[in-house]
Design a protein around this motif. Structure first.
Motif, PDB file in Angstrom:
ATOM      1  N   THR A   1       0.282  -6.125  20.733  1.00 31.16           N
ATOM      2  CA  THR A   1       0.546  -7.449  21.289  1.00 31.16           C
ATOM      3  C   THR A   1       0.979  -7.414  22.747  1.00 31.16           C
ATOM      4  OG1 THR A   1       2.800  -7.427  20.396  1.00 31.16           O
ATOM      5  CG2 THR A   1       1.088  -8.450  19.034  1.00 31.16           C
ATOM      6  N   ASP A   2       1.356  -6.228  23.252  1.00 32.05           N
ATOM      7  CA  ASP A   2       1.667  -6.116  24.674  1.00 32.05           C
ATOM      8  C   ASP A   2       1.888  -4.656  25.027  1.00 32.05           C
ATOM      9  OD1 ASP A   2       2.004  -6.938  27.289  1.00 32.05           O
ATOM     10  OD2 ASP A   2       3.585  -8.370  26.822  1.00 32.05           O
ATOM     11  N   GLY A   3       1.740  -4.352  26.303  1.00 32.23           N
ATOM     12  CA  GLY A   3       2.027  -3.017  26.805  1.00 32.23           C
ATOM     13  C   GLY A   3       0.866  -2.052  26.673  1.00 32.23           C
TER      14      GLY A   3
ATOM     15  N   GLY B   1      -4.149  -6.533  22.705  1.00 33.03           N
ATOM     16  CA  GLY B   1      -5.391  -7.038  22.139  1.00 33.03           C
ATOM     17  C   GLY B   1      -6.134  -6.036  21.274  1.00 33.03           C
ATOM     18  N   ASP B   2      -5.743  -4.760  21.319  1.00 29.58           N
ATOM     19  CA  ASP B   2      -6.413  -3.744  20.498  1.00 29.58           C
ATOM     20  C   ASP B   2      -5.966  -3.835  19.044  1.00 29.58           C
ATOM     21  OD1 ASP B   2      -7.773  -2.760  22.687  1.00 29.58           O
ATOM     22  OD2 ASP B   2      -6.505  -0.987  22.929  1.00 29.58           O
TER      23      ASP B   2
ATOM     24  N   SER C   1       3.152   4.628  26.220  1.00 23.61           N
ATOM     25  CA  SER C   1       2.761   5.540  27.297  1.00 23.61           C
ATOM     26  C   SER C   1       4.037   5.955  28.046  1.00 23.61           C
ATOM     27  CB  SER C   1       1.777   4.844  28.238  1.00 23.61           C
ATOM     28  OG  SER C   1       2.423   3.806  28.945  1.00 23.61           O
ATOM     29  N   PRO C   2       3.955   6.963  28.909  1.00 28.07           N
ATOM     30  CA  PRO C   2       5.166   7.417  29.603  1.00 28.07           C
ATOM     31  C   PRO C   2       5.803   6.358  30.509  1.00 28.07           C
ATOM     32  CG  PRO C   2       3.423   9.045  29.801  1.00 28.07           C
ATOM     33  CD  PRO C   2       2.812   7.824  29.188  1.00 28.07           C
ATOM     34  N   ASP C   3       4.981   5.471  31.085  1.00 35.86           N
ATOM     35  CA  ASP C   3       5.484   4.522  32.079  1.00 35.86           C
ATOM     36  C   ASP C   3       5.610   3.087  31.593  1.00 35.86           C
ATOM     37  OD1 ASP C   3       5.491   6.604  33.990  1.00 35.86           O
ATOM     38  OD2 ASP C   3       3.354   6.289  34.349  1.00 35.86           O
ATOM     39  N   THR C   4       5.000   2.779  30.450  1.00 34.80           N
ATOM     40  CA  THR C   4       4.957   1.398  29.972  1.00 34.80           C
ATOM     41  C   THR C   4       5.281   1.365  28.487  1.00 34.80           C
ATOM     42  OG1 THR C   4       3.187   0.934  31.549  1.00 34.80           O
ATOM     43  CG2 THR C   4       3.511  -0.674  29.806  1.00 34.80           C
ATOM     44  N   GLY C   5       6.129   0.422  28.085  1.00 36.65           N
ATOM     45  CA  GLY C   5       6.411   0.242  26.666  1.00 36.65           C
ATOM     46  C   GLY C   5       5.217  -0.385  25.968  1.00 36.65           C
ATOM     47  N   VAL C   6       5.260  -0.387  24.653  1.00 37.37           N
ATOM     48  CA  VAL C   6       4.199  -1.028  23.872  1.00 37.37           C
ATOM     49  C   VAL C   6       4.830  -1.759  22.703  1.00 37.37           C
ATOM     50  CG1 VAL C   6       3.672   0.932  22.322  1.00 37.37           C
ATOM     51  CG2 VAL C   6       1.878  -0.717  22.902  1.00 37.37           C
TER      52      VAL C   6
END
Length: 160
Positions: free
Chosen positions: A91-93, A110-111, A126-131
């Motif tokens: 839903t995000d990240g 969106g995946d 990912s290392p730099d962005t939350g999900v």
């Protein structure tokens, strides 16, 4: 004097438009949480900080668990399996998903990821962005999850 005033007004207008464009660009990169952050997951099942929000509790009618997990940058689950599989809706990240013996996949807003029953896998940010992801666990009468070993840094950082 008139030309100086027109130049000043035009400059102000361009500056205002530029600031508005930058504001809308920043807004699109902000993390848009759908659900509350939830409770921090146990360190024995996660590397880094992962937060779970249960949405649909298991019962004898639906036999399905639905929830939301937010992984902070760099956080990930241990390797694990689900007896009836798992569906992830991002839903995000930005994050990663990997099945044992397969290449690590990048997942983003969106995946939709379908993990087959009893397939060893892990997922996280990912290392730099939350999900943020919703998870769906069907047919819970067969069980929910079997947690296994931590994902090593070499596995997490490997793109092959």
């Amino acid at each position: 004097m008139k030309i100086l005033m027109i130049t000043a007004i035009a400059s102000m207008a361009l500056l205002t438009i530029s600031c508005m464009e930058n504001k809308s660009e920043n807004k699109s990169t902000e993390f848009q949480a759908i659900f509350p952050k939830g409770e921090k997951g146990p360190a024995e099942h996660f590397t880094g900080a992962a937060f779970n929000t249960p949405l649909v509790a298991d019962d004898s009618i639906y036999n399905t668990v639905i929830g939301n997990v937010y992984f902070e940058p760099g956080a990930r689950s241990n390797w694990h399996t689900h007896p009836s599989g798992q569906i992830l809706i991002i839903t995000d990240g930005v994050g990663y998903y990997q099945e044992k013996g397969q290449l690590r996949r990048t997942m983003k807003k969106g995946d939709l990821i379908k993990c087959p029953p009893n397939v060893l896998h892990w997922h996280g940010a990912s290392p730099d962005t939350g999900v943020q992801q919703m998870y769906i666990l069907p047919k819970t009468e067969k069980g929910i999850v079997t947690w296994l070993q931590k994902v090593r840094d070499e596995e997490y950082n490997s793109s092959n």
